[in-house]
Enzyme design. Structure first.
Site, PDB file in Angstrom:
ATOM      1  N   ASP A  52      35.215  -5.346 -45.465  1.00 37.78           N
ATOM      2  CA  ASP A  52      36.405  -5.379 -46.321  1.00 37.78           C
ATOM      3  C   ASP A  52      37.499  -5.963 -45.346  1.00 37.78           C
ATOM      4  O   ASP A  52      37.638  -6.243 -44.301  1.00 37.78           O
ATOM      5  CB  ASP A  52      36.972  -4.061 -46.801  1.00 37.78           C
ATOM      6  CG  ASP A  52      35.797  -3.468 -47.660  1.00 37.78           C
ATOM      7  OD1 ASP A  52      35.101  -4.241 -48.372  1.00 37.78           O
ATOM      8  OD2 ASP A  52      35.875  -2.359 -47.718  1.00 37.78           O
ATOM      9  N   TYR A 110      30.396   2.981 -37.567  1.00 39.56           N
ATOM     10  CA  TYR A 110      31.807   2.791 -37.547  1.00 39.56           C
ATOM     11  C   TYR A 110      32.608   3.869 -36.452  1.00 39.56           C
ATOM     12  O   TYR A 110      32.367   4.967 -36.847  1.00 39.56           O
ATOM     13  CB  TYR A 110      32.270   2.910 -38.908  1.00 39.56           C
ATOM     14  CG  TYR A 110      31.742   1.830 -39.880  1.00 39.56           C
ATOM     15  CD1 TYR A 110      32.630   0.562 -40.117  1.00 39.56           C
ATOM     16  CD2 TYR A 110      30.459   1.913 -40.628  1.00 39.56           C
ATOM     17  CE1 TYR A 110      31.994  -0.287 -40.806  1.00 39.56           C
ATOM     18  CE2 TYR A 110      30.166   0.756 -41.337  1.00 39.56           C
ATOM     19  CZ  TYR A 110      31.185  -0.191 -41.525  1.00 39.56           C
ATOM     20  OH  TYR A 110      30.716  -1.286 -42.214  1.00 39.56           O
TER      21      TYR A 110
END
Length: 272
Positions: A52, A110
């Site tokens: 994003d 992540y």
């Protein structure tokens, strides 16, 4: 036709995410423009994970098909010559046509870097999340770890899914959530089969809420079981989120990401 896998680092602070969009400043557009200048022809890329706006990558993987015959390092050196300083190829590897950057990946990882304290630190602006806390106050990291334990295993993660998520199923397998603290810093690692849109940022919002004492540790299990986005905390800021690794079957020998030149240097070195 040759298929090439490429490893990519980028600082996502200045970009409107990965995916190409009309009249938007995206990582994919910059990369494909640079590849075209190097290769002399427009080549489309397929990515492991579409990050994003504001999200970074230390281990993004893409693939492309081309008729060009080039040495692997020629791709790295040549494409990097046309990329902005905040995007860089790290490696290139010839692969067979069975390789697919997205569909062949079986694990993604992540990291999140979070700074806590009474004031912001400008030197890490855009590269770390921030949670304002009064002087002398710290997040309850033990409570955060206790809360995160419920996330391990296969679950329906609908409570942490963005409304615009396009994943076919909300069921994912979380392999690991590791939380480390170092003074004002808190570092988190998430490893899963795959992630839903905004899933890590929504989990971060919940874990920080637990760490601040707004909810007890067992609240997160209730949110998970409820499967409704409205039950969870607000989506946390993207600034500290990094796609660090994508795993593929061993025969492809896709290089592991190296986070040593980042805020995470040494943080998870002793973690399984």
């Amino acid at each position: 036709m040759n298929r090439i896998a490429l490893g990519l680092h980028y600082d996502g602070a200045a970009f409107s995410g990965w995916q190409s969009q009309p009249h938007r400043n995206t990582v994919q557009d910059h990369l494909e423009n640079a590849i075209e200048r190097f290769a002399g022809v427009r080549l489309l890329t397929t990515v492991a994970g579409r990050t994003d706006t504001g999200v970074h990558a230390l281990g993004q993987v893409i693939h492309l098909d081309t008729a060009l015959e080039r040495e692997p390092f020629s791709w790295v050196r040549g494409v990097n010559a046309f990329l902005p300083p905040s995007i860089a190829l790290q490696w290139a590897l010839p692969v067979d046509q069975g390789f697919h950057a997205r569909f062949l990946a079986f694990e993604r990882m992540y990291y999140y870097a979070l700074y806590t304290g009474p004031h912001r630190v400008p030197l890490v602006h855009g590269r770390a999340g921030y949670q304002m806390l009064p002087p002398g106050q710290r997040l309850d990291v033990d409570a955060m770890r206790e809360a995160a334990a419920c996330l391990l295993g296969e679950h329906d993660f609908s409570a942490f899914r963005a409304a615009e998520c396009q994943a076919k199923s909300p069921v994912k397998t979380m392999y690991d959530v590791t939380i480390r603290d170092d003074g004002n810093w808190v570092f988190l690692r998430f490893r899963a089969s795959a992630f839903l849109h905004h899933m890590v940022r929504n989990l971060m919002g919940c874990l920080v809420a637990v760490g601040r004492g707004r909810y007890p540790a067992h609240w997160l299990a209730q949110v998970l079981a409820g499967r409704e986005r409205k039950l969870a905390a607000p989506t946390f800021m993207p600034d500290g989120l990094y796609l660090v690794g994508v795993k593929y079957p061993d025969p492809y020998q896709i290089p592991a990401a190296d986070p040593s030149a980042s805020l995470f240097h040494g943080v998870f070195d002793d973690a399984a």
